[in-house]
Motif scaffolding. Structure first.
Motif, PDB file in Angstrom:
ATOM      1  N   GLN A 192       0.839  -1.191   0.000  1.00  0.00           N
ATOM      2  CA  GLN A 192       0.000   0.000   0.000  1.00  0.00           C
ATOM      3  C   GLN A 192       0.882   1.251   0.000  1.00  0.00           C
ATOM      4  OE1 GLN A 192      -3.263  -0.411  -0.286  1.00  0.00           O
ATOM      5  NE2 GLN A 192      -3.164  -2.641  -0.008  1.00  0.00           N
ATOM      6  N   ARG A 193       0.259   2.411  -0.088  1.00  0.00           N
ATOM      7  CA  ARG A 193       1.008   3.664   0.017  1.00  0.00           C
ATOM      8  C   ARG A 193       0.266   4.660   0.918  1.00  0.00           C
ATOM      9  NH1 ARG A 193       0.533   6.969  -5.695  1.00  0.00           N
ATOM     10  NH2 ARG A 193      -1.684   6.644  -6.085  1.00  0.00           N
ATOM     11  N   SER A 194      -0.038   4.171   2.089  1.00  0.00           N
ATOM     12  CA  SER A 194      -0.674   5.010   3.100  1.00  0.00           C
ATOM     13  C   SER A 194       0.401   5.788   3.857  1.00  0.00           C
ATOM     14  CB  SER A 194      -1.487   4.146   4.057  1.00  0.00           C
ATOM     15  OG  SER A 194      -0.615   3.294   4.800  1.00  0.00           O
ATOM     16  N   ILE A 195      -0.019   6.509   4.906  1.00  0.00           N
ATOM     17  CA  ILE A 195       0.938   7.269   5.711  1.00  0.00           C
ATOM     18  C   ILE A 195       1.947   6.330   6.363  1.00  0.00           C
ATOM     19  CG2 ILE A 195       1.161   8.756   7.744  1.00  0.00           C
ATOM     20  CD1 ILE A 195      -1.565   9.920   7.081  1.00  0.00           C
ATOM     21  N   LEU A 196       1.505   5.152   6.788  1.00  0.00           N
ATOM     22  CA  LEU A 196       2.381   4.188   7.436  1.00  0.00           C
ATOM     23  C   LEU A 196       3.515   3.758   6.510  1.00  0.00           C
ATOM     24  CD1 LEU A 196       2.919   2.404   9.927  1.00  0.00           C
ATOM     25  CD2 LEU A 196       1.483   0.646   8.856  1.00  0.00           C
ATOM     26  N   GLU A 197       3.202   3.406   5.265  1.00  0.00           N
ATOM     27  CA  GLU A 197       4.240   2.997   4.309  1.00  0.00           C
ATOM     28  C   GLU A 197       5.127   4.173   3.928  1.00  0.00           C
ATOM     29  OE1 GLU A 197       1.296  -0.059   4.438  1.00  0.00           O
ATOM     30  OE2 GLU A 197       1.028   2.057   3.948  1.00  0.00           O
ATOM     31  N   THR A 198       4.546   5.367   3.838  1.00  0.00           N
ATOM     32  CA  THR A 198       5.350   6.543   3.503  1.00  0.00           C
ATOM     33  C   THR A 198       6.365   6.842   4.597  1.00  0.00           C
ATOM     34  OG1 THR A 198       3.366   7.422   2.411  1.00  0.00           O
ATOM     35  CG2 THR A 198       5.211   8.932   2.726  1.00  0.00           C
ATOM     36  N   GLU A 199       5.943   6.702   5.845  1.00  0.00           N
ATOM     37  CA  GLU A 199       6.856   6.920   6.965  1.00  0.00           C
ATOM     38  C   GLU A 199       7.947   5.847   7.006  1.00  0.00           C
ATOM     39  OE1 GLU A 199       4.429   6.978  10.409  1.00  0.00           O
ATOM     40  OE2 GLU A 199       3.717   9.045  10.113  1.00  0.00           O
ATOM     41  N   MET A 200       7.629   4.646   6.534  1.00  0.00           N
ATOM     42  CA  MET A 200       8.570   3.547   6.584  1.00  0.00           C
ATOM     43  C   MET A 200       9.853   3.861   5.806  1.00  0.00           C
ATOM     44  SD  MET A 200       7.953  -0.404   5.394  1.00  0.00           S
ATOM     45  CE  MET A 200       6.394  -0.421   6.294  1.00  0.00           C
ATOM     46  N   VAL A 201       9.713   4.364   4.579  1.00  0.00           N
ATOM     47  CA  VAL A 201      10.887   4.664   3.775  1.00  0.00           C
ATOM     48  C   VAL A 201      11.628   5.882   4.328  1.00  0.00           C
ATOM     49  CG1 VAL A 201       9.658   6.126   2.107  1.00  0.00           C
ATOM     50  CG2 VAL A 201      11.730   4.925   1.402  1.00  0.00           C
ATOM     51  N   PRO A 223      -1.428  12.765  -1.019  1.00  0.00           N
ATOM     52  CA  PRO A 223      -1.757  13.392   0.268  1.00  0.00           C
ATOM     53  C   PRO A 223      -0.955  12.850   1.448  1.00  0.00           C
ATOM     54  CG  PRO A 223      -3.748  12.856  -0.960  1.00  0.00           C
ATOM     55  CD  PRO A 223      -2.613  12.218  -1.694  1.00  0.00           C
ATOM     56  N   ALA A 224      -0.552  11.577   1.412  1.00  0.00           N
ATOM     57  CA  ALA A 224       0.130  10.976   2.559  1.00  0.00           C
ATOM     58  C   ALA A 224       1.491  11.613   2.834  1.00  0.00           C
ATOM     59  CB  ALA A 224       0.300   9.476   2.323  1.00  0.00           C
ATOM     60  N   TYR A 225       2.094  12.239   1.826  1.00  0.00           N
ATOM     61  CA  TYR A 225       3.439  12.805   2.014  1.00  0.00           C
ATOM     62  C   TYR A 225       3.443  13.903   3.083  1.00  0.00           C
ATOM     63  CZ  TYR A 225       5.634  10.443  -1.951  1.00  0.00           C
ATOM     64  OH  TYR A 225       6.166   9.509  -2.789  1.00  0.00           O
ATOM     65  N   ALA A 228       3.205  12.448   6.653  1.00  0.00           N
ATOM     66  CA  ALA A 228       4.363  11.620   6.993  1.00  0.00           C
ATOM     67  C   ALA A 228       5.616  12.466   7.209  1.00  0.00           C
ATOM     68  CB  ALA A 228       4.602  10.590   5.889  1.00  0.00           C
ATOM     69  N   ILE A 229       5.817  13.497   6.380  1.00  0.00           N
ATOM     70  CA  ILE A 229       6.985  14.373   6.527  1.00  0.00           C
ATOM     71  C   ILE A 229       6.939  15.099   7.859  1.00  0.00           C
ATOM     72  CG2 ILE A 229       8.075  16.457   5.608  1.00  0.00           C
ATOM     73  CD1 ILE A 229       7.334  15.448   2.797  1.00  0.00           C
ATOM     74  N   ARG A 230       5.773  15.583   8.249  1.00  0.00           N
ATOM     75  CA  ARG A 230       5.643  16.266   9.531  1.00  0.00           C
ATOM     76  C   ARG A 230       5.912  15.302  10.691  1.00  0.00           C
ATOM     77  NH1 ARG A 230       6.547  19.568   6.832  1.00  0.00           N
ATOM     78  NH2 ARG A 230       5.384  21.428   6.176  1.00  0.00           N
ATOM     79  N   ASN A 231       5.451  14.075  10.585  1.00  0.00           N
ATOM     80  CA  ASN A 231       5.661  13.108  11.661  1.00  0.00           C
ATOM     81  C   ASN A 231       7.123  12.723  11.824  1.00  0.00           C
ATOM     82  OD1 ASN A 231       2.909  13.129  12.114  1.00  0.00           O
ATOM     83  ND2 ASN A 231       2.527  11.191  11.046  1.00  0.00           N
ATOM     84  N   GLU A 232       7.849  12.611  10.715  1.00  0.00           N
ATOM     85  CA  GLU A 232       9.221  12.119  10.764  1.00  0.00           C
ATOM     86  C   GLU A 232      10.269  13.225  10.871  1.00  0.00           C
ATOM     87  OE1 GLU A 232      10.310   9.017  11.064  1.00  0.00           O
ATOM     88  OE2 GLU A 232       8.197   8.423  11.210  1.00  0.00           O
ATOM     89  N   PHE A 233      10.031  14.358  10.228  1.00  0.00           N
ATOM     90  CA  PHE A 233      11.057  15.402  10.177  1.00  0.00           C
ATOM     91  C   PHE A 233      10.666  16.680  10.905  1.00  0.00           C
ATOM     92  CE2 PHE A 233      11.722  12.779   6.335  1.00  0.00           C
ATOM     93  CZ  PHE A 233      13.056  12.416   6.531  1.00  0.00           C
ATOM     94  N   GLY A 234       9.441  16.783  11.378  1.00  0.00           N
ATOM     95  CA  GLY A 234       9.017  17.970  12.106  1.00  0.00           C
ATOM     96  C   GLY A 234       8.592  19.101  11.186  1.00  0.00           C
TER      97      GLY A 234
END
Length: 324
Positions: A192-201, A223-225, A228-234
């Motif tokens: 899939q390419r949800s927020i979870l998979e986007t955060e994974m990479v 939209p998931a980018y 995910a970017i905010r969750n991982e990089f602030g």
């Protein structure tokens, strides 16, 4: 003599040059007729150590002829052991022979075509499954070595995904590439390419760069980018999304890598399963970063990122030596 007999002197010079030309041609013919795998061993200029006691007091002691080339044999003056200086042990093929098959594979040939090419030029029959086993075995060794190296990447990262087929199903192949060095920081395959998979990479990219944070991330309009970017990089990262091919800011550097990947994927006609796809992804990342000279920067992305392994002219042999 030049005034009295100019024609005779000219004839003597012609004969002399003709003899030299014939001698040069004979030497050239010897080199052409020699098998490419029997050329001067590139490792002769390096320090040779005994593989048993580690002594540098070794002397040449004949040669060993195999189907895939000629191996220089050495004898240790300390312990008396005789050995061949080959990084790859206990295999009939030489290191150079295996490196050749790996290079042909990543330049687009199928394993069956590689086997046919080797037979046509060298008269050696190698099964296509053996070639694939060589590639997977030594790419894993090389990857263990290169994954420990920390690239000095820039502040602008590109992220994109592409669809690949594995066992009749569609998967997403994710890639993160540094704009400055063209270093492929991370890649993975997900269903899939949800927020979870986007955060994974993205988490994988942070691990591979020892926690580095970019200043700008460029993506398409998925939209998931954004989340995910905010969750991982602030919130300190500028996210430029929904870019197009003709926009001033675009994702074309990563799209170009996708083209390189497609050249290999097209030959394979799809993966056997998602695990095969993940293995292929990792192998391609190693090849792209450490072997393939980038046409724009004129060197490998690893060299541009400050990783200089001094691999020599044949990067495959150099990587195999260092990894083993």
């Amino acid at each position: 003599a030049y005034e009295i007999m100019p024609s005779l002197v000219g004839s003597e010079m012609c004969i002399r040059y003709s003899i030299q030309a014939v001698q040069m041609w004979l030497k050239l013919k010897e080199n052409i007729d020699a098998d490419i795998l029997e050329l001067k061993d590139e490792m002769d200029t390096k320090i040779i150590r005994c593989d048993k006691c580690g002594s540098r007091h070794v002397i040449k002691r004949g040669k060993r002829k195999t189907k895939t080339g000629i191996r220089q044999r050495y004898e240790c003056k300390e312990c008396g052991r005789r050995f061949t200086h080959e990084p790859i042990k206990h295999r009939k093929a030489t290191t150079k022979f295996i490196a050749l098959t790996m290079d042909l594979y990543f330049k687009g040939l199928s394993t069956r075509k590689i086997g046919d090419t080797i037979y046509q030029f060298y008269g050696v029959k190698v099964d296509h499954t053996t070639i694939m086993r060589w590639i997977n075995t030594f790419m894993a060794k090389i990857r263990e070595h290169t994954d420990k190296l920390e690239p000095n990447v820039g502040n602008v990262w590109h992220i994109d995904e592409q669809k690949i087929k594995a066992n009749g199903e569609w998967f997403y192949s994710w890639n993160i590439l540094d704009e400055n060095t063209r270093f492929l920081i991370a890649n993975t395959i997900t269903k899939q390419r949800s927020i979870l998979e986007t955060e994974m990479v993205m988490k994988k990219a942070k691990r591979n760069t020892q926690g580095a944070n970019p200043e700008v991330i460029i993506t398409d309009g998925m939209p998931a980018y954004h989340r995910a970017i905010r969750n991982e990089f602030g919130n300190n990262v500028t996210h430029i999304g929904n870019v197009g091919i003709r926009d001033r800011i675009n994702n074309n550097v990563l799209e170009r890598y996708h083209g390189t990947y497609r050249e290999r994927d097209k030959v394979m006609r799809g993966m056997q399963n998602d695990e095969t796809g993940k293995q292929m992804n990792e192998n391609m990342r190693t090849y792209y970063n450490f072997i393939r000279t980038h046409s724009v920067i004129g060197k490998t992305p690893a060299e541009e990122a400050g990783i200089n392994l001094n691999l020599g002219r044949n990067k495959w042999i150099g990587l195999i030596e260092q990894s083993l």
